[in-house]
Design a protein around this motif. Structure first.
Motif, PDB file in Angstrom:
ATOM      1  N   TYR A  32       0.681  -1.185   0.072  1.00  8.96           N
ATOM      2  CA  TYR A  32       0.139   0.021   0.044  1.00  8.96           C
ATOM      3  C   TYR A  32       0.873   1.462  -0.092  1.00  8.96           C
ATOM      4  O   TYR A  32       0.790   2.255  -0.912  1.00  8.96           O
ATOM      5  CB  TYR A  32      -0.879   0.070   1.136  1.00  8.96           C
ATOM      6  CG  TYR A  32      -2.192  -0.238   0.590  1.00  8.96           C
ATOM      7  CD1 TYR A  32      -2.828  -1.659   1.191  1.00  8.96           C
ATOM      8  CD2 TYR A  32      -3.101   0.525   0.425  1.00  8.96           C
ATOM      9  CE1 TYR A  32      -4.013  -1.851   0.691  1.00  8.96           C
ATOM     10  CE2 TYR A  32      -4.432   0.371   0.205  1.00  8.96           C
ATOM     11  CZ  TYR A  32      -4.923  -0.741   0.321  1.00  8.96           C
ATOM     12  OH  TYR A  32      -6.119  -1.413  -0.084  1.00  8.96           O
ATOM     13  N   LEU A  36       1.190   4.046  -2.814  1.00  8.73           N
ATOM     14  CA  LEU A  36       1.116   5.558  -2.471  1.00  8.73           C
ATOM     15  C   LEU A  36       2.223   6.327  -3.106  1.00  8.73           C
ATOM     16  O   LEU A  36       1.778   7.414  -3.476  1.00  8.73           O
ATOM     17  CB  LEU A  36       0.546   5.512  -1.180  1.00  8.73           C
ATOM     18  CG  LEU A  36      -0.507   6.872  -0.960  1.00  8.73           C
ATOM     19  CD1 LEU A  36      -1.817   6.722  -1.521  1.00  8.73           C
ATOM     20  CD2 LEU A  36      -0.717   6.648   0.735  1.00  8.73           C
TER      21      LEU A  36
ATOM     22  N   THR B  55      -3.772  15.979  -1.640  1.00  5.41           N
ATOM     23  CA  THR B  55      -4.043  16.172  -2.997  1.00  5.41           C
ATOM     24  C   THR B  55      -3.808  17.505  -3.342  1.00  5.41           C
ATOM     25  O   THR B  55      -3.631  18.103  -4.533  1.00  5.41           O
ATOM     26  CB  THR B  55      -5.199  15.520  -3.655  1.00  5.41           C
ATOM     27  OG1 THR B  55      -6.030  15.985  -2.988  1.00  5.41           O
ATOM     28  CG2 THR B  55      -4.772  13.877  -3.537  1.00  5.41           C
ATOM     29  N   LEU B  85      -4.172  11.442 -12.054  1.00  4.54           N
ATOM     30  CA  LEU B  85      -4.531  10.817 -11.012  1.00  4.54           C
ATOM     31  C   LEU B  85      -4.795  11.514  -9.775  1.00  4.54           C
ATOM     32  O   LEU B  85      -5.806  11.573  -9.114  1.00  4.54           O
ATOM     33  CB  LEU B  85      -3.628   9.563 -10.749  1.00  4.54           C
ATOM     34  CG  LEU B  85      -4.004   8.802  -9.558  1.00  4.54           C
ATOM     35  CD1 LEU B  85      -5.142   8.145  -9.637  1.00  4.54           C
ATOM     36  CD2 LEU B  85      -2.744   7.600  -9.217  1.00  4.54           C
ATOM     37  N   VAL B  89      -8.225  12.030  -8.107  1.00  5.58           N
ATOM     38  CA  VAL B  89      -8.512  11.959  -6.516  1.00  5.58           C
ATOM     39  C   VAL B  89      -8.906  13.138  -5.933  1.00  5.58           C
ATOM     40  O   VAL B  89      -9.911  12.909  -5.085  1.00  5.58           O
ATOM     41  CB  VAL B  89      -7.160  11.508  -5.982  1.00  5.58           C
ATOM     42  CG1 VAL B  89      -7.250  11.485  -4.379  1.00  5.58           C
ATOM     43  CG2 VAL B  89      -6.734  10.063  -6.581  1.00  5.58           C
ATOM     44  N   PHE B 250     -10.570   4.418   1.194  1.00  6.12           N
ATOM     45  CA  PHE B 250      -9.380   4.701   0.177  1.00  6.12           C
ATOM     46  C   PHE B 250      -9.372   3.960  -1.067  1.00  6.12           C
ATOM     47  O   PHE B 250      -8.944   4.303  -2.117  1.00  6.12           O
ATOM     48  CB  PHE B 250      -8.172   4.358   1.159  1.00  6.12           C
ATOM     49  CG  PHE B 250      -6.782   4.470   0.271  1.00  6.12           C
ATOM     50  CD1 PHE B 250      -6.423   5.953   0.049  1.00  6.12           C
ATOM     51  CD2 PHE B 250      -6.123   3.615  -0.230  1.00  6.12           C
ATOM     52  CE1 PHE B 250      -5.319   6.141  -0.913  1.00  6.12           C
ATOM     53  CE2 PHE B 250      -4.792   3.762  -1.080  1.00  6.12           C
ATOM     54  CZ  PHE B 250      -4.396   4.997  -1.263  1.00  6.12           C
ATOM     55  N   ASN B 251     -10.011   2.645  -0.819  1.00  7.31           N
ATOM     56  CA  ASN B 251      -9.876   1.634  -2.074  1.00  7.31           C
ATOM     57  C   ASN B 251     -10.735   1.970  -2.946  1.00  7.31           C
ATOM     58  O   ASN B 251     -10.724   1.910  -4.233  1.00  7.31           O
ATOM     59  CB  ASN B 251     -10.193   0.091  -1.483  1.00  7.31           C
ATOM     60  CG  ASN B 251      -9.038  -0.273  -0.764  1.00  7.31           C
ATOM     61  OD1 ASN B 251      -7.930  -0.094  -0.896  1.00  7.31           O
ATOM     62  ND2 ASN B 251      -9.248  -1.455  -0.070  1.00  7.31           N
ATOM     63  N   SER B 254      -9.682   5.037  -4.841  1.00  8.36           N
ATOM     64  CA  SER B 254      -8.793   4.867  -5.736  1.00  8.36           C
ATOM     65  C   SER B 254      -9.250   4.214  -6.825  1.00  8.36           C
ATOM     66  O   SER B 254      -8.957   4.579  -8.020  1.00  8.36           O
ATOM     67  CB  SER B 254      -7.687   3.733  -5.111  1.00  8.36           C
ATOM     68  OG  SER B 254      -7.183   4.198  -4.036  1.00  8.36           O
ATOM     69  N   PHE B 258      -9.026   5.863 -10.578  1.00  4.16           N
ATOM     70  CA  PHE B 258      -8.508   5.130 -11.806  1.00  4.16           C
ATOM     71  C   PHE B 258      -9.108   5.014 -13.000  1.00  4.16           C
ATOM     72  O   PHE B 258      -8.832   5.176 -14.034  1.00  4.16           O
ATOM     73  CB  PHE B 258      -7.960   3.915 -11.279  1.00  4.16           C
ATOM     74  CG  PHE B 258      -6.438   3.935 -10.723  1.00  4.16           C
ATOM     75  CD1 PHE B 258      -5.647   3.612 -11.947  1.00  4.16           C
ATOM     76  CD2 PHE B 258      -5.891   3.986  -9.372  1.00  4.16           C
ATOM     77  CE1 PHE B 258      -4.200   3.860 -11.485  1.00  4.16           C
ATOM     78  CE2 PHE B 258      -4.564   4.026  -9.259  1.00  4.16           C
ATOM     79  CZ  PHE B 258      -3.609   3.912 -10.308  1.00  4.16           C
TER      80      PHE B 258
END
Lengths: 162, 359
Positions: A32, A36, B55, B85, B89, B250-251, B254, B258
């Motif tokens: 992970y 990241l 970000t 990306l 995000v 978070f998954n 992502s 993506f």
């Protein structure tokens, strides 16, 4: 959550369940963190990569630079590096990086004194060879190959230093 | 090594009183019951905010407000390693953060967690939602593509409903009669300096209140005798689950970022007609649609003024709920508040869907 009695159950390989779980969780964590960190690193490093690509150039053509008056100099960029083309009084040409080898200031060709001078700490270089003559600079300025044509001046990375 | 760490800890503890914090964390508990799932949504909102912070700083490395705005976002999206990306995000987490805050707010509402002594928690929370929406509105303009341009243009027209003062105020906010590079600069300053400077202390206050009062019990739990209620420790039991939720979030983030990278439209051009089907972000859709409905019923400004009045009145009632539903008894007043919440939720959902269908 497994019962405490399960914690030391041995598998065929001799690894306890607890050790295995710890390694699995730790491994997943590393994957992970890497997943990241990699895009973030590449994102932040983007301009660095771009500059590296730019300075990978081996040849620059300065259009109409052959008209440069003798005894004067011209600043240009070789890739991303500040550089200097000098037309000497005797008609010869020199091209070298204009970045002082001491602490990276851009140097200056003094036409009256016929020398390359760095204003930051008073370093002096020979305008024909780039050799460090006096002051703090530890190394000479790197020279490029110069080819003068009717259309311009072609500067290239000198073979021996490439 | 271990003794070195220990002595470093006790050195710091003597000066900072760390042991008090550890003691506090050790005794902090979280109720366990059938509705405990909703306790995670405040933390999820916080998680998305942290993502936005990180970000956002990354985007600041390359974003240039002003006349260059569009070009810099184009460079971020197409010329910078993983720029697409990072931007994706940031856009996705912005939307998910608003989703999480809405879920958090409605769960707090229906669990009646705004009652004494948690009134300030409710008020600071609603303020944070308002700020998050202004974050969204100001951030939406920054890429300066055609959607951003027209959405901001339309959004700013709403201020015209306020007589005399409205148009003047809008000119000041825009830096002129039209959305321009000045507007981008102003929204940029708002988005990256003013809003964070306001948001962070309110967030700190909100979190401090949560520590002070602990998690609220829903009325169904409150009526059970204390001996029958279950608790778990905050550290480590709840925190592990909290982080597990963050990992899930978070998954999801992502995968969305993506698989569906955020788009960049053509550069804003005031001379080009507005693109067909232009509409605000989903969290402004309900207001947008209410204004449209009232505009159909009462043509002209009257409809828009009435629409705004209804929304403003609803918002004020919503904000003040701790003042008129403040008793612990499950009486008629409490039931009315629940109906009000259900009505609000349904109205928001129906007008939002209606808005999308009417595009």
């Amino acid at each position: 959550m497994s019962k405490p009695t399960d914690n030391n159950t041995m598998s065929a390989g001799g690894v306890t369940r607890q050790t295995f779980l710890r390694a699995a969780v730790g491994g997943a964590g590393v994957v992970y963190a890497a997943g990241l960190a990699y895009p973030v690193y590449r994102y932040v490093a983007s301009p660095v990569e771009k500059a590296a690509k730019e300075s990978a150039v081996t040849e620059v053509t300065l259009k109409d630079a052959q008209k440069l008056a003798p005894g004067s100099a011209l600043m240009f960029k070789f890739g991303s590096r500040p550089s200097m083309l000098i037309h000497h009084d005797d008609g010869t040409w020199t091209a070298l990086t204009a970045v002082c080898t001491h602490l990276g200031c851009t140097v200056h060709y003094q036409e009256d004194k016929k020398r390359i001078h760095c204003a930051c700490h008073g370093g002096v270089y020979d305008p024909k060879t780039g050799a460090n003559v006096s002051g703090p600079p530890p190394k000479p300025l790197k020279r490029y190959e110069v080819k003068v044509t009717d259309a311009g001046v072609i500067i290239s990375r000198s073979q021996d230093r490439a | 090594m271990k003794s070195l760490l220990l002595s470093a800890y006790s050195w710091a503890d003597e000066r900072l009183g760390l042991e008090e914090l550890v003691e506090f964390a050790r005794h902090k508990t979280v109720p366990v019951h059938s509705q405990a799932f909703w306790y995670y949504w405040g933390g999820l909102s916080l998680f998305f905010f942290l993502i936005q912070f990180a970000t956002g700083v990354l985007l600041l490395l390359y974003y240039r407000p002003g006349p260059d705005a569009y070009d810099s976002v184009r460079q971020i999206t197409f010329d910078t390693n993983f720029g697409w990306l990072v931007r994706s995000v940031h856009s996705w987490a912005a939307n998910l953060m608003i989703v999480a805050i809405f879920v958090h707010m409605f769960s707090v509402f229906f669990m009646k967690a705004y009652r004494k002594p948690r009134e300030f928690g409710w008020w600071s929370g609603v303020a944070l939602l308002g700020l998050a929406m202004v974050f969204g509105f100001s951030g939406y303009l920054l890429p300066m593509d055609d959607l951003a341009y027209f959405a901001t243009k339309v959004g700013m027209e709403i201020s015209n409903l306020l007589p005399v003062l409205g148009p003047k105020l809008a000119d000041l906010v825009r830096g002129g009669p039209d959305v321009s590079e000045y507007t981008v600069h102003r929204f940029f300053a708002l988005h990256v300096v003013v809003l964070p400077a306001v948001f962070l202390p309110v967030l700190g206050f909100h979190l401090w209140l949560v520590q002070r009062h602990g998690n609220a019990l829903p009325p169904s739990e409150e009526t059970r005798p204390a001996a029958l209620r279950k608790n778990e420790t905050f550290f480590p039991d709840f925190m592990v689950k909290d982080f597990a939720m963050w990992l899930v979030a978070f998954n999801i983030l992502s995968v969305l970022a993506f698989m569906f990278p955020w788009d960049l439209g053509p550069q804003a051009d005031p001379l080009k007609p507005a693109p067909l089907g232009i509409h605000p972000e989903w969290y402004f859709m309900s207001q947008f649609q209410v204004l449209k409905i009232f505009g159909d019923w009462f043509p002209g400004t009257l409809g828009e003024v009435l629409g705004m009045a209804v929304f403003t009145a609803g918002g004020i009632l919503w904000f003040l709920i701790p003042l008129y539903d403040n008793t612990q008894e499950a009486g008629r007043r409490a039931r009315r508040a629940t109906w009000f919440g259900l009505f609000t939720l349904m109205a928001l959902i129906v007008t939002t869907i209606w808005g999308y269908l009417a595009l």
